[in-house]
Design a protein around this motif. Structure first.
Motif, mmCIF file in Angstrom:
data_model
loop_
_atom_site.group_PDB
_atom_site.id
_atom_site.type_symbol
_atom_site.label_atom_id
_atom_site.label_comp_id
_atom_site.label_asym_id
_atom_site.label_seq_id
_atom_site.Cartn_x
_atom_site.Cartn_y
_atom_site.Cartn_z
ATOM 1 N N VAL A 187 0.855 -1.183 0.000
ATOM 2 C CA VAL A 187 0.000 0.000 0.000
ATOM 3 C C VAL A 187 0.890 1.231 0.000
ATOM 4 C CG1 VAL A 187 -1.976 -1.070 1.127
ATOM 5 C CG2 VAL A 187 -0.171 -0.044 2.526
ATOM 6 N N VAL A 188 0.391 2.304 -0.589
ATOM 7 C CA VAL A 188 1.083 3.589 -0.594
ATOM 8 C C VAL A 188 0.208 4.587 0.146
ATOM 9 C CG1 VAL A 188 2.049 5.443 -1.983
ATOM 10 C CG2 VAL A 188 2.228 3.072 -2.759
ATOM 11 N N VAL A 189 0.785 5.233 1.158
ATOM 12 C CA VAL A 189 0.035 6.144 2.012
ATOM 13 C C VAL A 189 0.895 7.362 2.330
ATOM 14 C CG1 VAL A 189 -1.365 4.316 3.061
ATOM 15 C CG2 VAL A 189 0.851 4.916 4.060
ATOM 16 N N ALA A 190 0.305 8.305 3.013
ATOM 17 C CA ALA A 190 1.075 9.447 3.494
ATOM 18 C C ALA A 190 2.066 8.961 4.547
ATOM 19 C CB ALA A 190 0.146 10.498 4.087
ATOM 20 N N PRO A 191 3.221 9.628 4.674
ATOM 21 C CA PRO A 191 4.230 9.200 5.653
ATOM 22 C C PRO A 191 3.649 9.093 7.061
ATOM 23 C CG PRO A 191 5.155 10.834 4.178
ATOM 24 C CD PRO A 191 3.681 10.782 3.877
ATOM 25 N N PHE A 192 4.036 8.044 7.770
ATOM 26 C CA PHE A 192 3.620 7.866 9.157
ATOM 27 C C PHE A 192 4.815 7.409 9.977
ATOM 28 C CE2 PHE A 192 2.479 4.007 6.784
ATOM 29 C CZ PHE A 192 3.303 3.081 7.406
ATOM 30 N N GLU A 193 4.694 7.474 11.279
ATOM 31 C CA GLU A 193 5.791 7.102 12.166
ATOM 32 C C GLU A 193 5.948 5.589 12.212
ATOM 33 O OE1 GLU A 193 7.136 7.675 16.853
ATOM 34 O OE2 GLU A 193 5.350 8.669 16.055
ATOM 35 N N ALA A 194 7.176 5.118 12.040
ATOM 36 C CA ALA A 194 7.438 3.686 12.101
ATOM 37 C C ALA A 194 7.019 3.134 13.454
ATOM 38 C CB ALA A 194 8.912 3.408 11.847
ATOM 39 N N GLY A 195 6.321 2.004 13.431
ATOM 40 C CA GLY A 195 5.856 1.392 14.668
ATOM 41 C C GLY A 195 4.582 1.987 15.210
ATOM 42 N N SER A 196 3.983 2.913 14.512
ATOM 43 C CA SER A 196 2.763 3.573 14.973
ATOM 44 C C SER A 196 1.554 2.653 14.822
ATOM 45 C CB SER A 196 2.534 4.851 14.164
ATOM 46 O OG SER A 196 2.255 4.521 12.806
ATOM 47 N N PRO A 197 0.455 2.970 15.496
ATOM 48 C CA PRO A 197 -0.772 2.173 15.316
ATOM 49 C C PRO A 197 -1.220 2.125 13.854
ATOM 50 C CG PRO A 197 -0.953 3.567 17.259
ATOM 51 C CD PRO A 197 0.305 3.986 16.554
ATOM 52 N N ALA A 198 -0.994 3.209 13.113
ATOM 53 C CA ALA A 198 -1.377 3.226 11.704
ATOM 54 C C ALA A 198 -0.608 2.162 10.927
ATOM 55 C CB ALA A 198 -1.110 4.606 11.107
ATOM 56 N N GLN A 199 0.683 2.041 11.201
ATOM 57 C CA GLN A 199 1.483 1.025 10.527
ATOM 58 C C GLN A 199 1.005 -0.373 10.908
ATOM 59 O OE1 GLN A 199 5.809 1.145 10.950
ATOM 60 N NE2 GLN A 199 5.853 -1.088 10.851
ATOM 61 N N GLN A 200 0.770 -0.608 12.177
ATOM 62 C CA GLN A 200 0.346 -1.928 12.628
ATOM 63 C C GLN A 200 -0.996 -2.317 12.017
ATOM 64 O OE1 GLN A 200 2.358 -3.978 14.280
ATOM 65 N NE2 GLN A 200 3.853 -2.316 14.089
ATOM 66 N N SER A 201 -1.897 -1.360 11.902
ATOM 67 C CA SER A 201 -3.204 -1.632 11.312
ATOM 68 C C SER A 201 -3.068 -2.008 9.841
ATOM 69 C CB SER A 201 -4.103 -0.404 11.466
ATOM 70 O OG SER A 201 -5.353 -0.614 10.835
ATOM 71 N N LEU A 202 -2.245 -1.253 9.107
ATOM 72 C CA LEU A 202 -2.032 -1.546 7.693
ATOM 73 C C LEU A 202 -1.326 -2.884 7.514
ATOM 74 C CD1 LEU A 202 -0.924 1.958 6.341
ATOM 75 C CD2 LEU A 202 -2.983 0.692 5.689
ATOM 76 N N LEU A 203 -0.357 -3.165 8.379
ATOM 77 C CA LEU A 203 0.393 -4.404 8.273
ATOM 78 C C LEU A 203 -0.522 -5.610 8.498
ATOM 79 C CD1 LEU A 203 3.119 -5.709 7.835
ATOM 80 C CD2 LEU A 203 3.610 -5.402 10.272
ATOM 81 N N THR A 204 -1.402 -5.503 9.460
ATOM 82 C CA THR A 204 -2.352 -6.589 9.710
ATOM 83 C C THR A 204 -3.243 -6.808 8.490
ATOM 84 O OG1 THR A 204 -2.382 -6.176 12.093
ATOM 85 C CG2 THR A 204 -4.257 -7.359 11.157
ATOM 86 N N ALA A 205 -3.740 -5.719 7.909
ATOM 87 C CA ALA A 205 -4.603 -5.827 6.731
ATOM 88 C C ALA A 205 -3.853 -6.433 5.554
ATOM 89 C CB ALA A 205 -5.144 -4.450 6.362
ATOM 90 N N LEU A 206 -2.595 -6.048 5.386
ATOM 91 C CA LEU A 206 -1.786 -6.596 4.293
ATOM 92 C C LEU A 206 -1.568 -8.091 4.475
ATOM 93 C CD1 LEU A 206 0.890 -3.777 3.878
ATOM 94 C CD2 LEU A 206 -0.569 -4.662 2.037
ATOM 95 N N ARG A 207 -1.244 -8.506 5.676
ATOM 96 C CA ARG A 207 -0.978 -9.921 5.932
ATOM 97 C C ARG A 207 -2.221 -10.772 5.714
ATOM 98 N NH1 ARG A 207 2.898 -8.945 11.243
ATOM 99 N NH2 ARG A 207 4.899 -9.210 10.149
ATOM 100 N N VAL A 208 -3.360 -10.288 6.163
ATOM 101 C CA VAL A 208 -4.613 -11.025 5.967
ATOM 102 C C VAL A 208 -4.920 -11.139 4.476
ATOM 103 C CG1 VAL A 208 -7.109 -10.937 6.302
ATOM 104 C CG2 VAL A 208 -5.574 -10.429 8.217
ATOM 105 N N THR A 209 -4.707 -10.055 3.758
ATOM 106 C CA THR A 209 -4.979 -10.056 2.317
ATOM 107 C C THR A 209 -4.021 -10.989 1.582
ATOM 108 O OG1 THR A 209 -5.755 -7.773 2.446
ATOM 109 C CG2 THR A 209 -5.197 -8.620 0.266
ATOM 110 N N ALA A 210 -2.736 -10.919 1.920
ATOM 111 C CA ALA A 210 -1.754 -11.790 1.280
ATOM 112 C C ALA A 210 -2.079 -13.258 1.537
ATOM 113 C CB ALA A 210 -0.350 -11.461 1.783
ATOM 114 N N ALA A 211 -2.507 -13.572 2.739
ATOM 115 C CA ALA A 211 -2.862 -14.953 3.068
ATOM 116 C C ALA A 211 -4.048 -15.422 2.225
ATOM 117 C CB ALA A 211 -3.190 -15.076 4.554
ATOM 118 N N GLY A 212 -5.001 -14.528 1.999
ATOM 119 C CA GLY A 212 -6.134 -14.880 1.157
ATOM 120 C C GLY A 212 -5.727 -15.153 -0.280
ATOM 121 N N ILE A 213 -4.831 -14.320 -0.803
ATOM 122 C CA ILE A 213 -4.330 -14.532 -2.165
ATOM 123 C C ILE A 213 -3.588 -15.862 -2.254
ATOM 124 C CG2 ILE A 213 -2.758 -13.668 -3.932
ATOM 125 C CD1 ILE A 213 -3.332 -10.835 -2.905
ATOM 126 N N GLU A 214 -2.753 -16.134 -1.260
ATOM 127 C CA GLU A 214 -1.959 -17.367 -1.258
ATOM 128 C C GLU A 214 -2.849 -18.608 -1.256
ATOM 129 O OE1 GLU A 214 1.866 -15.468 1.150
ATOM 130 O OE2 GLU A 214 0.414 -16.720 2.183
#
Length: 250
Positions: free
Chosen positions: A216-243
């Motif tokens: 995903v491409v988003v506006a800059p955010f702080e590494a380790g922030s809740p925003a990053q963790q939320s996006l990372l969780t969504a990415l992992r769930v999506t990748a698992a579905g594709i796999e």
């Protein structure tokens, strides 16, 4: 051995004159980049245009035509992955409102095979069919982290800097790639485009090999922030579905 190019070789040379940095070319430029006489290039370009592989624009430049683009979409890397990933990409976009990418390794570049644009005003340079540097994009770093060493070496030999934040030191990049393999995701901060950060995870086949990257491409955010963790969780769930949906490779 006769080194004279065949008719097919000349045709391929004309098509090969186009790349990311040369999407519109005049006849003279096509001839020069293909290494052909102007009269030969004129004949080949005429045939390709008549068939629909090239399209002539009002300013007398040529671009890749719709028929050639449609033909390229039949390649397995395009059809199988895009068809499987499309509904998951759509759902991820709907959940995050971010621009979502799917990319595969293509030489020393990341080839973008799918993209859904976000609503937010974040600078985006990629398009479907774009080939962007591996070391400056989230999906690229995921792919590079799991690429053969020969690809890594070739990439490190030409670490261009599209922005001041891009990594140009091979040792720094190597350390980043090691972290990507360890943690299972990659993050870039304005390394490809000012004002845009990217977060990406691998997509693996049933044998465990990385076949693509989802980001995903988003506006800059702080590494380790809740925003990053939320996006990372969504990415992992999506990748698992594709796999789970990827066809078995016999």
């Amino acid at each position: 051995m006769d080194a004279t190019p065949t008719a097919a070789g000349k045709l391929l040379a004309v098509l090969g004159a186009f790349d990311d940095g040369h999407r519109r070319l005049t006849l003279t430029q096509l001839a020069a980049r293909a290494g052909l006489a102007l009269t030969t290039a004129h004949r080949i370009v005429g045939e390709l245009s008549a068939w629909g592989a090239l399209e002539r624009r009002p300013d007398d430049t040529y671009v890749v035509g719709r028929r050639l683009w449609n033909l390229g979409l039949l390649a397995p890397v395009q059809t199988d992955l895009r068809v499987v990933a499309a509904p998951f990409v759509h759902d991820l976009h709907a959940a995050t409102k971010a621009t979502v990418h799917v990319a595969v390794l293509d030489g020393v570049r990341a080839l973008y095979v799918d993209r859904t644009s976000g609503r937010f005003s974040v600078p985006i340079v990629s398009e479907v069919g774009s080939r962007l540097p591996l070391h400056t994009t989230g999906v690229g770093k995921v792919l590079l982290a799991h690429a053969p060493q020969e690809v890594v070496d070739r990439c490190c030999a030409d670490l261009v800097a599209p922005t001041p934040w891009a990594v140009t030191d091979a040792d720094v990049l190597a350390a980043q790639l090691a972290r990507v393999r360890e943690q299972g995701w990659a993050l870039t901060d304005q390394e490809m485009t000012p004002g845009a950060s990217s977060l990406a995870v691998p997509v693996r086949d049933r044998a465990g090999a990385v076949v693509a990257a989802l980001g995903v491409v988003v506006a800059p955010f702080e590494a380790g922030s809740p925003a990053q963790q939320s996006l990372l969780t969504a990415l992992r769930v999506t990748a698992a579905g594709i796999e789970r949906s990827l066809p078995r490779q016999d």
